[in-house]
Motif scaffolding. Structure first.
Motif, mmCIF file in Angstrom:
data_model
loop_
_atom_site.group_PDB
_atom_site.id
_atom_site.type_symbol
_atom_site.label_atom_id
_atom_site.label_comp_id
_atom_site.label_asym_id
_atom_site.label_seq_id
_atom_site.Cartn_x
_atom_site.Cartn_y
_atom_site.Cartn_z
ATOM 1 N N LEU A 35 7.126 8.308 10.883
ATOM 2 C CA LEU A 35 5.703 8.201 11.227
ATOM 3 C C LEU A 35 5.137 9.538 11.681
ATOM 4 O O LEU A 35 3.961 9.843 11.448
ATOM 5 C CB LEU A 35 5.516 7.143 12.316
ATOM 6 N N ARG A 64 2.370 4.611 4.322
ATOM 7 C CA ARG A 64 1.730 3.392 4.825
ATOM 8 C C ARG A 64 2.761 2.287 5.083
ATOM 9 O O ARG A 64 2.608 1.496 5.988
ATOM 10 C CB ARG A 64 0.703 2.883 3.831
ATOM 11 N N HIS A 65 3.813 2.204 4.282
ATOM 12 C CA HIS A 65 4.896 1.249 4.496
ATOM 13 C C HIS A 65 6.203 2.017 4.717
ATOM 14 O O HIS A 65 6.443 3.035 4.057
ATOM 15 C CB HIS A 65 5.074 0.317 3.293
ATOM 16 N N VAL A 66 7.012 1.535 5.629
ATOM 17 C CA VAL A 66 8.335 2.110 5.888
ATOM 18 C C VAL A 66 9.379 1.080 5.484
ATOM 19 O O VAL A 66 9.347 -0.072 5.956
ATOM 20 C CB VAL A 66 8.505 2.499 7.361
ATOM 21 N N THR A 94 4.562 -2.151 7.794
ATOM 22 C CA THR A 94 3.425 -1.230 7.689
ATOM 23 C C THR A 94 3.457 -0.221 8.827
ATOM 24 O O THR A 94 4.078 -0.450 9.872
ATOM 25 C CB THR A 94 2.103 -2.006 7.735
ATOM 26 N N ARG A 95 2.777 0.899 8.611
ATOM 27 C CA ARG A 95 2.680 1.921 9.657
ATOM 28 C C ARG A 95 2.074 1.325 10.929
ATOM 29 O O ARG A 95 2.552 1.609 12.029
ATOM 30 C CB ARG A 95 1.842 3.100 9.155
ATOM 31 N N ARG A 96 1.031 0.522 10.767
ATOM 32 C CA ARG A 96 0.365 -0.053 11.927
ATOM 33 C C ARG A 96 1.322 -0.919 12.742
ATOM 34 O O ARG A 96 1.402 -0.799 13.970
ATOM 35 C CB ARG A 96 -0.836 -0.886 11.463
ATOM 36 N N SER A 143 4.187 1.223 14.340
ATOM 37 C CA SER A 143 3.671 2.007 15.465
ATOM 38 C C SER A 143 3.468 1.126 16.689
ATOM 39 O O SER A 143 3.786 1.529 17.829
ATOM 40 C CB SER A 143 2.346 2.674 15.082
#
Length: 565
Positions: free
Chosen positions: A83, A90-92, A188-190, A193
């Motif tokens: 990140l 956007r996706h990990v 997702t990144r969101r 995080s």
């Protein structure tokens, strides 16, 4: 926007480098975590091999022992670097060093672009989980597990037992509802995080550090708090056997893996050159984009698990031999056991072989030797007629005989003179058809010229053995098909029971018996039994043989039918 891969590696680093290079060359950033227990030399070589690729990073190293917190810490470490270093991700996607991409990266990116806010992670409550192995489902969240299950098994078990004895229960942090699932996720990144920046992360991490196998519950639990769209499934194909161990894919699984339509598969055998060459090739034949569906091959895996655990009926494989009742059927096919028939009839084996069209042996469990049909000394499967070899393991002798002669019904004689170790085995075998003429063992004694005192002692011994045998086959636990006639009852009308036996051995033949085998001479047998009573031995298994009024069997020959007009 693109997808980034976090790889957890601990072995076969050369294969992990191939996969990382494959992803990185196609525009997908990769962060690699290498187990701290891997030597510095191997780690340095991996770094040097991948140094030309600018979108590959290495993160801090943790010791990743199965079932411990280290795997979660490694995932956190790799996700944090991903990140921070690659804002376009956007996706990990979490993968291992033994993972292999099954479909082009472009298809995965397109698939995730259509679902920009969806988190793919298997996440179910403990009540809905049926795949936990070892009996620890919800207890893994309420007990403490400071010891390694693999390296400190005794301490692990003792500490769990002590906690149960004192009814110890850990307090689960507020707002945490335990969930379980596969550790291989795509978030997702969101969402990621929010998990890594959770305001209560220190408390939650401290709690999960003593949870058993936290990599199957940490992200699976927290994603339910912070994600708005969760698809409870993994995009990675991973299969497990009945013991909870992962299936390993080899070269001959190539077509099977293609059929799954999954994006990534684990665990791949490091020496599977054919798989790595096929799926990492630049000129791979593109297949139609499809929804990942590991269910396509679930049926095949289910059959494989069933074959491994239950095997084929009557075949005792090494993996199941030490485990009682693990067999899939005690024997491989139906067989018939005759007790007393060869004592009542002359040449009964020859007659039954002709009348029933089947293979008829003598006394297979006789003390002197194995009496195979035709007097053979070696039978199918190189089975010897040695009594010593047979008695070393009578159960495997019988099951091997039935297995080696599949397709041909086996019949054999059995009596109180024979080895009795298989009485319960045959009684509980649904393939066994047991026919008994109780007390028939007295007929050879009646015709012998031995001293009557010896006959009395032998008769008492044989009657006791046969009574125990009858008690076993009459037991409520018996599954075999059993028919029992007393000697007196049988000789009055032998044709009816013989016809019943022939019909069961060959139901499709529909043969009507015209004559029975020659019966032994029983004139004076009633007086013989009375003499045994006079000597203090009470014969009870033969039925009612009146003294001086010997039973006369009905004619064993049927007359020719004729028509009356």
């Amino acid at each position: 926007m693109t997808v980034g891969f976090v790889m957890l590696c601990h072995t076969a680093l050369d294969r992990a480098a191939q996969v990382a290079q494959h992803w990185a060359e196609r525009g997908c950033p990769v962060v690699i975590h290498v187990d701290r227990r891997v030597s510095k030399g191997l780690f340095a070589k991996l770094q040097a091999d991948l140094a030309p690729l600018k979108n590959i990073r290495f993160c801090g190293r943790h010791a990743c022992e199965w079932g411990t917190w280290g795997i979660v810490a490694a995932s956190q470490e790799g996700a944090t670097v991903m990140l921070r270093e690659f804002p376009e991700v956007r996706h990990v996607y979490l993968a291992s060093g033994s993972c292999l991409p099954l479909r082009p990266v472009e298809e995965l990116v397109a698939y995730l672009d259509e679902r920009p806010k969806t988190d793919f992670i298997e996440s179910v409550t403990t009540e809905d989980v049926g795949w936990t192995v070892g009996g620890l489902d919800f207890e893994r969240f309420t007990l403490r597990f400071p010891f390694s299950w693999r390296k400190q098994r005794v301490l692990f078990d003792i500490y769990v037992w002590l906690q149960r004895q004192v009814r110890f229960r850990r307090r689960i942090p507020a707002d945490v509802v335990p969930h379980l699932g596969s550790q291989w996720w795509c978030l997702t990144r969101r969402t990621l995080s929010a998990i890594l920046e959770h305001p209560e992360r220190s408390t939650i991490d401290t709690y999960f550090q003593k949870v058993w196998i936290p990599d199957e519950s940490y992200f699976q639990t927290l994603v339910r708090q912070v994600s708005s769209t969760v698809e409870s499934r993994s995009l990675t194909l991973s299969k497990f056997d009945f013991q909870g161990k992962p299936h390993i894919f080899y070269d001959d699984h190539l077509q099977l893996l293609r059929r799954s339509d999954c994006f990534v598969a684990r665990k791949i055998w490091p020496e599977a050159d054919k798989l790595y060459a096929a799926f990492l090739s630049n000129d791979r034949t593109r297949q139609a984009a499809a929804e990942p569906n590991p269910g396509k091959i679930d049926r095949l895996f289910a059959k494989a698990v069933e074959r491994r655990t239950k095997g084929r009926p009557g075949l005792y494989m090494q993996s199941r031999l030490p485990n009682e009742n693990w067999e899939n059927g005690r024997t491989a096919g139906p067989y018939s056991v005759f007790s007393g028939f060869s004592d009542v009839f002359e040449n009964f084996e020859i007659w039954l072989s002709k009348a029933g069209g089947t293979r008829v042996h003598g006394h297979l469990f006789s003390p002197d030797r194995v009496h195979y049909a035709g007097g053979e000394t070696v039978y199918n499967g190189a089975m010897s007629d040695s009594a010593a070899l047979r008695d070393y393991d009578p159960k495997n002798f019988l099951t091997s005989l039935i297995w080696n002669t599949r397709g041909e019904r086996q019949c054999f004689q059995f009596g109180p003179h024979d080895n009795q170790k298989l009485n319960w085995f045959m009684a509980m075998d649904a393939n066994a058809q047991i026919s008994v003429i109780s007390g028939a063992w007295a007929v050879p004694l009646f015709h012998s010229n031995r001293n009557f005192g010896e006959i009395r002692v032998e008769a008492a011994r044989l009657q006791k053995i046969e009574q125990e045998y009858l008690n076993i086959i009459r037991s409520a636990y018996a599954k075999s098909r059993v028919r029992i006639w007393s000697l007196a009852e049988f000789v009055e009308n032998p044709m009816e029971p013989l016809q019943t036996i022939i019909d069961e051995i060959g139901p499709r033949q529909g043969r009507r018996l015209t004559e029975a085998p020659r019966m032994a001479d029983l004139v004076g047998f009633g007086q013989f039994l009375q003499n045994l009573r006079n000597q203090g031995m009470q014969p009870v298994l033969m039925g009612d043989f009146p003294v001086g009024d010997d039973p006369k069997p009905k004619s064993t020959r049927r007359g020719r039918p004729y028509l009356v007009k």
